[in-house]
Design an enzyme around this catalytic site. Sequence first.
Site, PDB file in Angstrom:
ATOM      1  N   ALA A 127     -13.523  42.582 -17.862  1.00 11.51           N
ATOM      2  CA  ALA A 127     -14.348  42.527 -16.652  1.00 11.51           C
ATOM      3  C   ALA A 127     -13.705  41.492 -15.726  1.00 11.51           C
ATOM      4  O   ALA A 127     -14.099  40.328 -15.692  1.00 11.51           O
ATOM      5  CB  ALA A 127     -15.766  42.136 -17.017  1.00 11.51           C
ATOM      6  N   VAL A 128     -12.680  41.942 -15.052  1.00  9.93           N
ATOM      7  CA  VAL A 128     -11.900  41.026 -14.218  1.00  9.93           C
ATOM      8  C   VAL A 128     -12.263  41.252 -12.749  1.00  9.93           C
ATOM      9  O   VAL A 128     -12.439  42.397 -12.321  1.00  9.93           O
ATOM     10  CB  VAL A 128     -10.381  41.252 -14.457  1.00  9.93           C
ATOM     11  CG1 VAL A 128      -9.543  40.314 -13.594  1.00  9.93           C
ATOM     12  CG2 VAL A 128     -10.043  41.061 -15.935  1.00  9.93           C
ATOM     13  N   GLY A 129     -12.398  40.147 -12.014  1.00 10.84           N
ATOM     14  CA  GLY A 129     -12.757  40.245 -10.589  1.00 10.84           C
ATOM     15  C   GLY A 129     -14.151  40.835 -10.455  1.00 10.84           C
ATOM     16  O   GLY A 129     -15.059  40.533 -11.231  1.00 10.84           O
ATOM     17  N   LYS A 130     -14.291  41.746  -9.505  1.00 14.76           N
ATOM     18  CA  LYS A 130     -15.624  42.291  -9.212  1.00 14.76           C
ATOM     19  C   LYS A 130     -16.170  43.176 -10.331  1.00 14.76           C
ATOM     20  O   LYS A 130     -17.341  43.521 -10.329  1.00 14.76           O
ATOM     21  CB  LYS A 130     -15.565  43.082  -7.914  1.00 14.76           C
ATOM     22  CG  LYS A 130     -15.363  42.198  -6.682  1.00 14.76           C
ATOM     23  CD  LYS A 130     -15.375  43.035  -5.431  1.00 14.76           C
ATOM     24  CE  LYS A 130     -15.158  42.163  -4.205  1.00 14.76           C
ATOM     25  NZ  LYS A 130     -14.957  42.971  -2.994  1.00 14.76           N
ATOM     26  N   TYR A 131     -15.306  43.557 -11.277  1.00 12.63           N
ATOM     27  CA  TYR A 131     -15.774  44.430 -12.364  1.00 12.63           C
ATOM     28  C   TYR A 131     -16.765  43.720 -13.289  1.00 12.63           C
ATOM     29  O   TYR A 131     -17.378  44.355 -14.134  1.00 12.63           O
ATOM     30  CB  TYR A 131     -14.592  44.966 -13.185  1.00 12.63           C
ATOM     31  CG  TYR A 131     -13.913  46.167 -12.559  1.00 12.63           C
ATOM     32  CD1 TYR A 131     -13.359  46.080 -11.292  1.00 12.63           C
ATOM     33  CD2 TYR A 131     -13.817  47.379 -13.230  1.00 12.63           C
ATOM     34  CE1 TYR A 131     -12.723  47.168 -10.712  1.00 12.63           C
ATOM     35  CE2 TYR A 131     -13.187  48.471 -12.657  1.00 12.63           C
ATOM     36  CZ  TYR A 131     -12.644  48.366 -11.407  1.00 12.63           C
ATOM     37  OH  TYR A 131     -12.015  49.446 -10.835  1.00 12.63           O
ATOM     38  N   ASP A 216     -13.608  50.776 -21.437  1.00 13.23           N
ATOM     39  CA  ASP A 216     -13.710  50.410 -20.021  1.00 13.23           C
ATOM     40  C   ASP A 216     -15.083  49.797 -19.764  1.00 13.23           C
ATOM     41  O   ASP A 216     -16.063  50.187 -20.404  1.00 13.23           O
ATOM     42  CB  ASP A 216     -13.574  51.667 -19.139  1.00 13.23           C
ATOM     43  CG  ASP A 216     -12.129  51.948 -18.747  1.00 13.23           C
ATOM     44  OD1 ASP A 216     -11.214  51.356 -19.340  1.00 13.23           O
ATOM     45  OD2 ASP A 216     -11.930  52.772 -17.832  1.00 13.23           O
ATOM     46  N   TYR A 241      -9.892  66.822 -17.598  1.00 10.36           N
ATOM     47  CA  TYR A 241      -8.803  67.778 -17.869  1.00 10.36           C
ATOM     48  C   TYR A 241      -9.032  68.652 -19.095  1.00 10.36           C
ATOM     49  O   TYR A 241      -8.154  69.389 -19.491  1.00 10.36           O
ATOM     50  CB  TYR A 241      -7.471  67.016 -18.028  1.00 10.36           C
ATOM     51  CG  TYR A 241      -7.161  66.172 -16.813  1.00 10.36           C
ATOM     52  CD1 TYR A 241      -6.611  66.746 -15.676  1.00 10.36           C
ATOM     53  CD2 TYR A 241      -7.463  64.810 -16.798  1.00 10.36           C
ATOM     54  CE1 TYR A 241      -6.367  65.983 -14.550  1.00 10.36           C
ATOM     55  CE2 TYR A 241      -7.227  64.039 -15.675  1.00 10.36           C
ATOM     56  CZ  TYR A 241      -6.680  64.632 -14.554  1.00 10.36           C
ATOM     57  OH  TYR A 241      -6.443  63.882 -13.443  1.00 10.36           O
ATOM     58  N   GLU A 308      -2.484  54.379 -19.291  1.00  9.68           N
ATOM     59  CA  GLU A 308      -2.989  55.677 -19.755  1.00  9.68           C
ATOM     60  C   GLU A 308      -1.837  56.677 -19.939  1.00  9.68           C
ATOM     61  O   GLU A 308      -1.864  57.518 -20.846  1.00  9.68           O
ATOM     62  CB  GLU A 308      -4.012  56.221 -18.748  1.00  9.68           C
ATOM     63  CG  GLU A 308      -4.781  57.426 -19.239  1.00  9.68           C
ATOM     64  CD  GLU A 308      -5.790  57.912 -18.210  1.00  9.68           C
ATOM     65  OE1 GLU A 308      -6.970  57.539 -18.333  1.00  9.68           O
ATOM     66  OE2 GLU A 308      -5.392  58.655 -17.283  1.00  9.68           O
TER      67      GLU A 308
END
Length: 363
Positions: A127-131, A216, A241, A308
């Site tokens: 959870a970096v920055g705004k995440y 995530d 997909y 990914e």
Amino acid sequence: MRFFTNIRPSITLPLLGILLLGVLVLTYCYSSFSEMKNKDVRILEVLGLCQQDPVNFRRENWSCRTRDMLSPQGLLYKQPSVLKGRTNVLTVTPWLAPIVWEGTFNPLIVDSIYKPMHLSIATTVFAVGKYVRFLRDFLETAEKHFMVDFKVHYYIFTDRREDVPAVVLAPGRNVTIIPVPGSNRWQEISSRRMEMIQTTIENQIGKEADYIFCLDVDTKFHGRWGAETLSRLVATIHPGYYEQTHEHYPYERRLASRAYIPAGEGDYYYGGATIAGYVGDVHKLAKYCREQLEADAANSIEATWQEESHLNRYLLYNKPTKILSPEYLWQDFKAKTNEVQIIRFSQVNKNYAEVRPNVKKRK
Ligand code: UD2
């Protein structure tokens, strides 16, 4: 003794000292050798199950604490059929790994086998920055649905420790916050996860956990995610997909990148949002992706979908032992389809331009 009595005392003492030293050195060598031998025996014991290269395995022997599949006597459940089951989806890969869909497992049986094993489950989330804003929902919904009744240790990697929400956790579940630097490139944040997962397994998780999940953060759990997801190397089919054939996958197609997959090859397209398995196997995967990302960076190339893309190449040539259907990785902007009877985990809608340090791009 006679030998010593015939020698002058000024020589006897140093001789005795040398002898004593020799005995000590021999004892030390012998005990180290036995320790190594014991380790090898343990390694050989599990090699049949793990089929790892013994040299690598010695370093990664956290990975294989397998248990017997004991089922309690007297447990009553609907008899499994060899004739009836899911018919509108594939439930096993051509290399015979199960694909987990609703209706392919009985939670009662799965829980009765796995809960008594007292497994430790590490779960990494960045959870970096705004995440960091996604953490509360992630943790609160995980506490309701994710590996309920198991020991879960969340490892939260963040540059905003002060913004990590206090969420009430069930007994046996805890959080460790690991400080990481911020970045002004989202691609770098997403990719750097591999390096940090690798080193945290080496420094900490490897000593503590049986299994690891790497998830995530911009996600929520909506339904059961339990022990049916445990296996040696677990990948999840990307919801974008699964209805397509491999020529439509966003594989890396440039030969210059280490993530390159030639046309004509491919199984499924796997999402980077969920990787799981034995700690040793996930360590191997993370280390591989990190090395490939670094090799690409040294050649001034970045794979189409960063880690990914490398993950997809790895999994094409190192087949997963279990595959999670898109029930385990949905996207909120997608309408539910017939095959997906239950959405268990989903990526929330987000304004990419607003949450990412550098803008856009969206699948
Ligand atoms: C996809 C994948 C993601 C990753 C990425 C390619 C799915 C559903 N998602 O999602 O796993 O493979 O493509 O790089 O398969 N993060 C931060 N701060 C940031 C940016 C990212 O903490 O500023 C972390 C966070 O944990 C986030 C993860 O990296 O969940 C992936 O980033 P993303 O969600 O922005 O990537 P996205 O949506 O393209």
